[in-house]
Enzyme design. Structure first.
Site, PDB file in Angstrom:
ATOM      1  N   GLN A 100      47.062  37.857  43.524  1.00 21.43           N
ATOM      2  CA  GLN A 100      47.247  37.831  44.977  1.00 21.43           C
ATOM      3  C   GLN A 100      48.723  37.594  45.306  1.00 21.43           C
ATOM      4  OE1 GLN A 100      44.810  38.461  47.273  1.00 21.43           O
ATOM      5  NE2 GLN A 100      46.277  38.233  48.943  1.00 21.43           N
ATOM      6  N   LYS A 108      37.475  38.762  48.540  1.00 22.91           N
ATOM      7  CA  LYS A 108      37.453  39.797  47.500  1.00 22.91           C
ATOM      8  C   LYS A 108      36.400  39.469  46.451  1.00 22.91           C
ATOM      9  CE  LYS A 108      42.225  41.111  48.316  1.00 22.91           C
ATOM     10  NZ  LYS A 108      43.637  40.922  48.029  1.00 22.91           N
ATOM     11  N   ASP A 156      45.000  47.038  41.460  1.00 26.48           N
ATOM     12  CA  ASP A 156      45.681  47.332  42.724  1.00 26.48           C
ATOM     13  C   ASP A 156      46.743  48.424  42.543  1.00 26.48           C
ATOM     14  OD1 ASP A 156      45.973  47.136  45.421  1.00 26.48           O
ATOM     15  OD2 ASP A 156      46.998  45.212  45.438  1.00 26.48           O
TER      16      ASP A 156
END
Ligand code: NAD
Length: 297
Positions: free
Chosen positions: A106, A62, A129
């Site tokens: 994460q 990422k 996200d």
């Protein structure tokens, strides 16, 4: 069929790697244009707690992609024994930093840390996200304006749309009901006017349901569970699962067994995974524009 990346692929493959690369180029061009207007760049911060090797790979990928497209990126790594309050303090600092536009933690987190508490602590404006309850609520309410949708579900819809796969009126069956994949992908399919059925670990006679699916999205994390008995011939199969079996990455779907009966299918790797990262780049850019007002014309 030979793809642009040089891989030999069957004709019914939903090539997430290829589509993601196109999206990266779009983001890159937009950022080059922004560079002519302002010296400021979008910045993505990814937080990793613990030393899970798979998570380390995802996090680095990422961050590297963010830099490749022309953004700033930082990976903050903390040991597995980091406490919840230490992690909350990190997030509070990042929320207050005007040079940070997107924050991603994460998942999964170590079990002593409450995922909900951490996800809810990220400022909704920096929630790249789209997993903050406020943003999930907006998603459920069908709000479209400047909303960061969860990366994996939004990436799946983009991939299906790229290949002009009809969604309206189609029966989509989603396997899995996690907040990060299953629930939101069903909501997005519903917004595209699909008829959506969710299956999960307590669903009975699942194959009877999945065999009715025009589109089957599997996000269970059970390696190679989906065999031909679960599939209607001609169905579109989206495999979200990433599982390591004997050192090899496999999905939830037994790809070799079902690929000839599917009309379209995502490979693992090279399907949903790259689309997740590409959507993360798009979302970071969106948040940057929202926070700074800087955008390419
Ligand atoms: P999760 O463990 O939170 O959820 C799994 C879901 O599967 C649960 O809702 C559960 O009810 C359901 N399930 C379990 N057993 C089942 C069964 N026998 N039949 C039907 N449903 C069953 O996992 P998650 O975070 O949603 O991730 C799912 C998979 O997707 C994992 O393999 C994960 O690594 C992968 N993943 C991939 C990406 C990507 O970018 N490709 C992103 C996120 C997650």
């Amino acid at each position: 069929m030979l793809t642009k990346t040089g891989n030999l692929l069957a004709e019914n493959i939903l090539d997430g790697k290829l589509v993601a690369e196109e999206l990266h180029q779009t983001v890159s061009k937009t950022l080059q244009h922004i560079g002519t207007i302002s010296p400021q760049k979008p910045k993505l911060v990814v937080i990793l707690v613990g030393d899970d090797p798979a998570s380390q790979v995802y996090v680095n990928r990422k961050a590297q992609t963010a830099v490749k497209t022309g953004m700033l990126s930082e990976v903050l790594t903390y040991p597995v024994n980091t406490t919840q309050s230490q992690l909350l303090a990190v997030i509070e600092k990042l929320n207050a930093d005007s040079l940070v536009h997107g924050i991603l933690v994460q998942l999964p987190l170590p079990s002593h840390i409450q995922t909900e508490a951490i996800v809810s602590a990220i400022s909704p404006e920096k929630d790249v996200d789209g997993l903050h309850p406020f943003n999930l609520g907006r998603l459920l309410a069908g709000e479209k304006t400047a909303l960061c949708k969860p990366c994996t579900p939004a990436g799946i819809i983009t991939l299906l749309q790229h290949y002009n796969i009809p969604l309206a009126g189609q029966h989509a069956v989603v396997l899995g009901r996690s907040n990060i994949v299953g629930k939101p992908v069903g909501v997005l399919l519903l917004q595209e006017n699909a008829t959506v059925t969710y299956c999960h670990s307590k669903t009975r006679n699942m194959a009877q349901i999945t065999r009715q699916a025009d589109i089957l999205v599997s996000a269970t994390g059970i390696p190679l569970m989906i065999t031909t008995e679960f599939i209607k011939p001609g169905a579109v199969i989206v495999d979200v699962g990433i599982n390591r079996v004997n050192g090899k990455l496999v999905g939830d779907v037994d790809f070799n067994a079902v690929k000839d009966s599917a009309s379209w299918i995502t490979p693992v790797p090279g399907g949903v995974g790259p689309m997740t990262i590409a959507t993360l780049m798009l979302n970071t850019l969106t948040l940057f524009t929202q926070q700074t007002g800087i955008k390419a014309d």
